[in-house]
Every structure is written in C-alpha cells, then in structure tokens.
Design a protein around this motif. Structure first.
Motif, PDB file in Angstrom:
ATOM      1  N   ASN A   1       2.035  -4.296   5.170  1.00  0.00           N
ATOM      2  CA  ASN A   1       1.289  -3.043   5.058  1.00  0.00           C
ATOM      3  C   ASN A   1       0.368  -2.903   6.258  1.00  0.00           C
ATOM      4  O   ASN A   1       0.498  -3.667   7.226  1.00  0.00           O
ATOM      5  CB  ASN A   1       0.523  -2.955   3.727  1.00  0.00           C
ATOM      6  CG  ASN A   1      -0.542  -4.026   3.585  1.00  0.00           C
ATOM      7  OD1 ASN A   1      -0.811  -4.790   4.519  1.00  0.00           O
ATOM      8  ND2 ASN A   1      -1.150  -4.101   2.420  1.00  0.00           N
ATOM      9  N   SER A   2      -0.554  -1.951   6.211  1.00  0.00           N
ATOM     10  CA  SER A   2      -1.406  -1.673   7.376  1.00  0.00           C
ATOM     11  C   SER A   2      -2.398  -2.788   7.662  1.00  0.00           C
ATOM     12  O   SER A   2      -3.009  -2.815   8.730  1.00  0.00           O
ATOM     13  CB  SER A   2      -2.170  -0.364   7.151  1.00  0.00           C
ATOM     14  OG  SER A   2      -2.958  -0.436   5.964  1.00  0.00           O
TER      15      SER A   2
ATOM     16  N   ASP B   1     -14.777  -5.347  -5.478  1.00  0.00           N
ATOM     17  CA  ASP B   1     -15.853  -4.413  -5.150  1.00  0.00           C
ATOM     18  C   ASP B   1     -15.373  -2.961  -5.115  1.00  0.00           C
ATOM     19  O   ASP B   1     -16.197  -2.050  -5.060  1.00  0.00           O
ATOM     20  CB  ASP B   1     -16.464  -4.766  -3.790  1.00  0.00           C
ATOM     21  CG  ASP B   1     -17.128  -6.133  -3.786  1.00  0.00           C
ATOM     22  OD1 ASP B   1     -17.595  -6.554  -4.862  1.00  0.00           O
ATOM     23  OD2 ASP B   1     -17.167  -6.776  -2.718  1.00  0.00           O
ATOM     24  N   ALA B   2     -14.066  -2.739  -5.127  1.00  0.00           N
ATOM     25  CA  ALA B   2     -13.542  -1.374  -5.059  1.00  0.00           C
ATOM     26  C   ALA B   2     -13.990  -0.575  -6.274  1.00  0.00           C
ATOM     27  O   ALA B   2     -14.085  -1.085  -7.385  1.00  0.00           O
ATOM     28  CB  ALA B   2     -12.022  -1.401  -4.966  1.00  0.00           C
TER      29      ALA B   2
ATOM     30  N   GLU C   1      -0.189  -8.035  -4.708  1.00  0.00           N
ATOM     31  CA  GLU C   1      -1.587  -8.037  -4.256  1.00  0.00           C
ATOM     32  C   GLU C   1      -1.876  -7.032  -3.158  1.00  0.00           C
ATOM     33  O   GLU C   1      -3.009  -6.590  -3.009  1.00  0.00           O
ATOM     34  CB  GLU C   1      -1.970  -9.447  -3.788  1.00  0.00           C
ATOM     35  CG  GLU C   1      -1.912 -10.496  -4.883  1.00  0.00           C
ATOM     36  CD  GLU C   1      -2.471 -11.830  -4.430  1.00  0.00           C
ATOM     37  OE1 GLU C   1      -3.116 -11.857  -3.366  1.00  0.00           O
ATOM     38  OE2 GLU C   1      -2.265 -12.839  -5.126  1.00  0.00           O
ATOM     39  N   GLY C   2      -0.898  -6.675  -2.368  1.00  0.00           N
ATOM     40  CA  GLY C   2      -1.153  -5.823  -1.218  1.00  0.00           C
ATOM     41  C   GLY C   2      -1.629  -4.429  -1.598  1.00  0.00           C
ATOM     42  O   GLY C   2      -1.156  -3.830  -2.552  1.00  0.00           O
ATOM     43  N   ASN C   3      -2.584  -3.902  -0.858  1.00  0.00           N
ATOM     44  CA  ASN C   3      -3.100  -2.542  -1.020  1.00  0.00           C
ATOM     45  C   ASN C   3      -3.423  -1.979   0.372  1.00  0.00           C
ATOM     46  O   ASN C   3      -4.305  -2.516   1.055  1.00  0.00           O
ATOM     47  CB  ASN C   3      -4.348  -2.525  -1.899  1.00  0.00           C
ATOM     48  CG  ASN C   3      -4.865  -1.111  -2.148  1.00  0.00           C
ATOM     49  OD1 ASN C   3      -4.091  -0.181  -2.283  1.00  0.00           O
ATOM     50  ND2 ASN C   3      -6.180  -0.950  -2.149  1.00  0.00           N
ATOM     51  N   PRO C   4      -2.719  -0.941   0.812  1.00  0.00           N
ATOM     52  CA  PRO C   4      -1.713  -0.163   0.070  1.00  0.00           C
ATOM     53  C   PRO C   4      -0.436  -0.958  -0.191  1.00  0.00           C
ATOM     54  O   PRO C   4      -0.245  -2.028   0.377  1.00  0.00           O
ATOM     55  CB  PRO C   4      -1.453   1.025   1.003  1.00  0.00           C
ATOM     56  CG  PRO C   4      -1.791   0.512   2.363  1.00  0.00           C
ATOM     57  CD  PRO C   4      -2.931  -0.436   2.178  1.00  0.00           C
TER      58      PRO C   4
ATOM     59  N   VAL D   1      -6.087  -4.619   1.113  1.00  0.00           N
ATOM     60  CA  VAL D   1      -5.765  -6.034   0.912  1.00  0.00           C
ATOM     61  C   VAL D   1      -4.424  -6.332   1.571  1.00  0.00           C
ATOM     62  O   VAL D   1      -3.445  -5.596   1.383  1.00  0.00           O
ATOM     63  CB  VAL D   1      -5.711  -6.383  -0.583  1.00  0.00           C
ATOM     64  CG1 VAL D   1      -5.423  -7.865  -0.784  1.00  0.00           C
ATOM     65  CG2 VAL D   1      -7.018  -5.996  -1.269  1.00  0.00           C
ATOM     66  N   ALA D   2      -4.383  -7.413   2.335  1.00  0.00           N
ATOM     67  CA  ALA D   2      -3.126  -7.834   2.953  1.00  0.00           C
ATOM     68  C   ALA D   2      -2.190  -8.415   1.898  1.00  0.00           C
ATOM     69  O   ALA D   2      -2.644  -8.961   0.887  1.00  0.00           O
ATOM     70  CB  ALA D   2      -3.404  -8.874   4.038  1.00  0.00           C
ATOM     71  N   PRO D   3      -0.877  -8.316   2.093  1.00  0.00           N
ATOM     72  CA  PRO D   3       0.051  -8.883   1.106  1.00  0.00           C
ATOM     73  C   PRO D   3      -0.061 -10.399   1.046  1.00  0.00           C
ATOM     74  O   PRO D   3      -0.401 -11.063   2.034  1.00  0.00           O
ATOM     75  CB  PRO D   3       1.432  -8.452   1.628  1.00  0.00           C
ATOM     76  CG  PRO D   3       1.167  -7.371   2.619  1.00  0.00           C
ATOM     77  CD  PRO D   3      -0.182  -7.638   3.193  1.00  0.00           C
TER      78      PRO D   3
END
Length: 298
Positions: A218-219, A103-104, A159-162, A132-134
């Motif tokens: 990540n966050s 959806d981004a 996969e992670g974002n950030p 997105v979690a890693p």
C-alpha cells in the motif's frame, strides 16, 4: 411611506440578529466548523490542532476522544491516560509523538472563556486517520496438484490501511496480471485478483510447478510472504490401467475357483451331509416319542 416601512423592517431584522447573537454567546453555543481530517503514518508524530483564535489566562481547555464512550485526552490542565508519556501540549493543540492505529478516531477540543454576555464555548472536531503498513501476508499454496484441474492460491493481509494490493511471484519473477498462453513461465491460463489476493489456474499444467510467493503493498509499505513450492504432476494413466487389470485378474481367479469347487462337488457334499444329519436327528426324535407313548400306555 413604502421606503420608510422598508427601513423600519430592516432595522427590526438587524436588532433581531444582534439579540440572537447575544443569546448564542451567553449560552455557550458556537457555529459549526468544517471538520479537520489529519492523516499520519503509524509510529510517526502528528499534531491535532484546535482552531481557537486567541488564548487567554482565563480560558479553560478540554480534549476528548469521541466514540461509543467519550474519554478525556486533556483535562484539568493535564494529559490523560497513555498520552502522558507520548504527547505534549502546544497552546491548544496536541502533539502525539508516537501514533498508533488505536489512536485513529474523532477528537474534539472544547475551549470556554468568560465574556461580556456570559460563558463563551468554542468547539472544534478533528478526525485522525492512521496509515498502517501491511504485515507479512498469509499465503495458501497447495503442495501438490494434478494437471488439468482448477487450483487457487490465496494471499491476505488484515493489518494494512489503506487496504493493500497483492502481487504474485513464481520463482522470484513477478506474474503479470493476465496470463499469456504459450509463455515461457507457464503454458496454462490463470487470473490474478489484485484486490482479494487470489491467483487461480483454470487448467494447471506441469510447467506451473515452482515456488510461489505473494507481496502485499500500500502507500505506506510492502511485505512479502516466504515462498512455497507447488508440484504439478500428470495423471498416471498407466498406473490406473495396471491397477484395473490386477483387480480384474483377482476377480477372475476367484470366479474360476468357485466354478472348480462346484464341479468337484464340494458344495453338494456339504449339502448331503447336512441332509443326513437332519434325517438322523428326526429319526432319533421319533424313537424318543414312541418310547414315551409306550410307557404312558403301560
């Protein structure tokens, strides 16, 4: 006279602005607005707000997702595609109940309504960023290594974002960013890159043997790969020397055997036998030639 001319010039400018604004509304153009940036965590909900001042019965609303190809999200008073099952409308805004990484992107709401000057069109753009979690990172750990060599361990998540940062563990204990020579966990130097996920031993030692695992964080969240054991062994010098000695002995025995055969005359007998057989063949050929000549003369 100068004051009157200034007043006339100001009046002309005001009239020009009024005409320009009327033309602006009549043909459906709107002043640019600051783009909104909305951040959401994957699988949670988010609201994409369309900042339109007032909703009327005659207003017509459309939501579009921008990109290489423009796709409708809300069209003809109905949600489109998979948004039918996981989204709802709140006035001019969209509430997505289960956000996914797909959806981004950029969204644009378009609101048109009749006005005195004609059809008025208002637009607003919203950028949706999905965190997105890693996933479980892939870890590359060699099963064995020789002491004194350079060894590199790798860890990566796509996969992670950030983008996540990486931390390495040995036997469940977190390794520091910089090694300390003479520490209890290792007696060799290493360097850890938290951005790329590499753990490099400049001169790996036997004390570096153990189970290694890597964590991506990540966050949004963190995941760790299963531990893998690396065994570091010293170079077996005695074994190498023994192998060299054995090879040298084999070569020496072969050389002595050749010398002994030469002394006994095995090679010379074989040569004399070859010479005698060659001479007998030559004699037989001479006799055959003589017989052939004799029969030709008769």
């Amino acid at each position: 006279m100068a004051r009157r001319s200034r007043h006339r010039l100001l009046l002309l400018l005001l009239r020009y602005l009024v005409v320009a604004l009327g033309y602006h509304k009549a043909y459906g153009f709107s002043a640019p607005k600051d783009q909104q940036v909305v951040t959401a965590i994957e699988y949670q909900e988010v609201i994409l707000a369309c900042k339109y001042p007032k909703k009327t019965i005659s207003s017509r609303l459309e939501w579009k997702k921008l990109g290489r190809s423009v796709s409708f999200v809300y069209y003809q008073q109905a949600l489109q595609g998979d948004f039918k099952e996981r989204a709802e409308m709140i006035d001019f805004s969209i509430r997505i109940k289960n956000v996914t990484r797909n959806d981004a992107g950029k969204y644009r709401c378009e609101v048109s309504a009749p006005s005195e000057q004609g059809q008025n069109l208002e637009e607003d753009t919203v950028t949706l960023e999905v965190l997105v979690a890693p996933a479980v990172p892939s870890c590359e750990v060699p099963h064995s290594a020789l002491s004194g060599t350079v060894v590199e361990l790798r860890c990566q998540d796509k996969e992670g974002n950030p983008a996540p940062e990486y931390t390495w563990f040995k036997d469940g204990i977190r390794l520091l960013g910089n090694s300390k020579v003479g520490s209890q966990s290792t007696n060799s130097s290493y360097s850890m890159n938290t951005k790329s996920g590499t753990l490099q031993f400049n001169t790996v030692s036997k004390m570096d043997s153990g189970e290694y695992s890597c964590e991506a964080r990540n966050s949004v969240g963190h995941r760790k790969c299963p531990g893998k054991r690396m065994q570091v062994d010293d170079l077996n010098i005695s074994g190498i020397i023994a192998a060299v000695v054995v090879v040298a002995l084999v070569i020496s025995v072969c050389g002595l055997g050749v010398c002994y055969a030469q002394r006994k005359g095995y090679f010379s007998k074989e040569t004399s036998f070859q010479k005698s057989s060659s001479a007998s063949k030559a004699t037989a050929m001479s006799e055959n030639d003589f017989k052939h000549t004799k029969s030709f003369i008769i």
